[in-house]
Design an enzyme around this catalytic site. Structure first.
Site, PDB file in Angstrom:
ATOM      1  N   HIS A  95       6.396  35.978  10.087  1.00  0.00           N
ATOM      2  CA  HIS A  95       6.683  36.634   8.805  1.00  0.00           C
ATOM      3  C   HIS A  95       7.495  35.727   7.888  1.00  0.00           C
ATOM      4  CE1 HIS A  95       7.873  39.883   6.021  1.00  0.00           C
ATOM      5  NE2 HIS A  95       9.064  39.298   6.043  1.00  0.00           N
ATOM      6  N   GLU A  96       8.528  35.090   8.435  1.00  0.00           N
ATOM      7  CA  GLU A  96       9.344  34.194   7.606  1.00  0.00           C
ATOM      8  C   GLU A  96       8.522  33.015   7.105  1.00  0.00           C
ATOM      9  OE1 GLU A  96      12.030  35.237   6.509  1.00  0.00           O
ATOM     10  OE2 GLU A  96      12.154  36.932   7.901  1.00  0.00           O
ATOM     11  N   HIS A 127       6.697  33.727   3.980  1.00  0.00           N
ATOM     12  CA  HIS A 127       7.450  33.480   2.750  1.00  0.00           C
ATOM     13  C   HIS A 127       7.366  32.010   2.342  1.00  0.00           C
ATOM     14  CE1 HIS A 127       9.019  37.456   2.378  1.00  0.00           C
ATOM     15  NE2 HIS A 127       9.735  37.414   3.504  1.00  0.00           N
TER      16      HIS A 127
END
Length: 240
Positions: free
Chosen positions: A108-109, A112
């Site tokens: 998920h990070e 980004h």
């Protein structure tokens, strides 16, 4: 002076407190759920044997992204991507773990990071709003309290509400950014073969639970803003 309440003898009931209570319950429920789901899959380990840090580096490499470091930071669920230092910061429970939870959060990070590399517009808008939102969240309550203390001084009350509204806007814009990062993460984990089908389903549950915390937080802030508007939004500069 009385704002938005019903008075019974010496006691009054401010029904707008219900909005605050609803927001608090939603936030606590979302936080409890994300901890429950994260802990459930924190003991379910991926067959690939890769740690959160391994997965993060692999995703960055697959997307041709270099110059972004993967670092370990203290705490639990303190994971975040810092575009200023170009670092993916993974918490202790994610960095060295090969659990489904750790891999999902790490991916998920990296979602980004990919957003940043591709110029994803909502991420840019959110980044631009960070200083404004921080400024608004720090000053809104003091301004409102001073306005009340001065007998309902309308200019200060309205400025305080506007400042709080900026912080709420930041939270709302954060929602599509987080959902998009999770969607990118799950797609990469599946397409790259790092997770099996069942493991991807489990990672999706982790990320959906995490997303609910942002939804609950934004909802609580919107309800608080609504309460402020009811109490002070149309307030005249005179005692009631």
């Amino acid at each position: 002076m009385q704002y938005g309440g019903y008075r019974y003898g010496y006691f009054s009931f401010d029904w707008t407190y219900l909005l605050v209570i609803i927001g608090a319950v939603l936030s606590m429920a979302a936080s409890a759920r994300v901890n429950k789901i994260f802990n459930r899959y924190a003991v379910s380990f991926a067959r690939c044997g890769m740690t959160g840090a391994d997965v993060a580096r692999r995703i960055l490499s697959l997307n041709g992204i270099y110059g972004v470091s993967v670092c370990q930071v203290p705490g639990n669920l303190t994971d975040h991507y810092d575009p200023r230092s170009r670092t993916v910061n993974l918490s202790e429970s994610v960095y060295g773990s090969s659990s489904i939870s750790a891999i999902g959060v790490a991916a998920h990070e990296c979602g980004h990071v990919i957003q940043d590399a591709k110029g994803y517009e909502p991420l840019r808008i959110r980044a631009a709003l960070v200083p404004v939102a921080n400024f608004g969240s720090r000053l809104s309550l003091p301004l409102i309290l001073i306005g009340i203390f001065l007998g309902g001084f309308a200019p200060l009350l309205k400025i305080g509400i506007f400042m709080f509204g900026l912080a709420v806007l930041f939270q709302i814009i954060t929602l599509p950014v987080e959902f998009n990062a999770s969607a990118r993460a799950l797609r990469i984990l599946t397409d790259s073969g790092m997770l099996m089908e069942e493991e991807t389903r489990q990672a999706r549950q982790v990320l959906q639970a995490a997303a609910l915390t942002y939804v609950a937080g934004a909802t609580a802030s919107v309800l608080q803003l609504f309460r402020l508007l009811i109490l002070f939004g149309g307030h005249k500069d005179h005692d009631q």
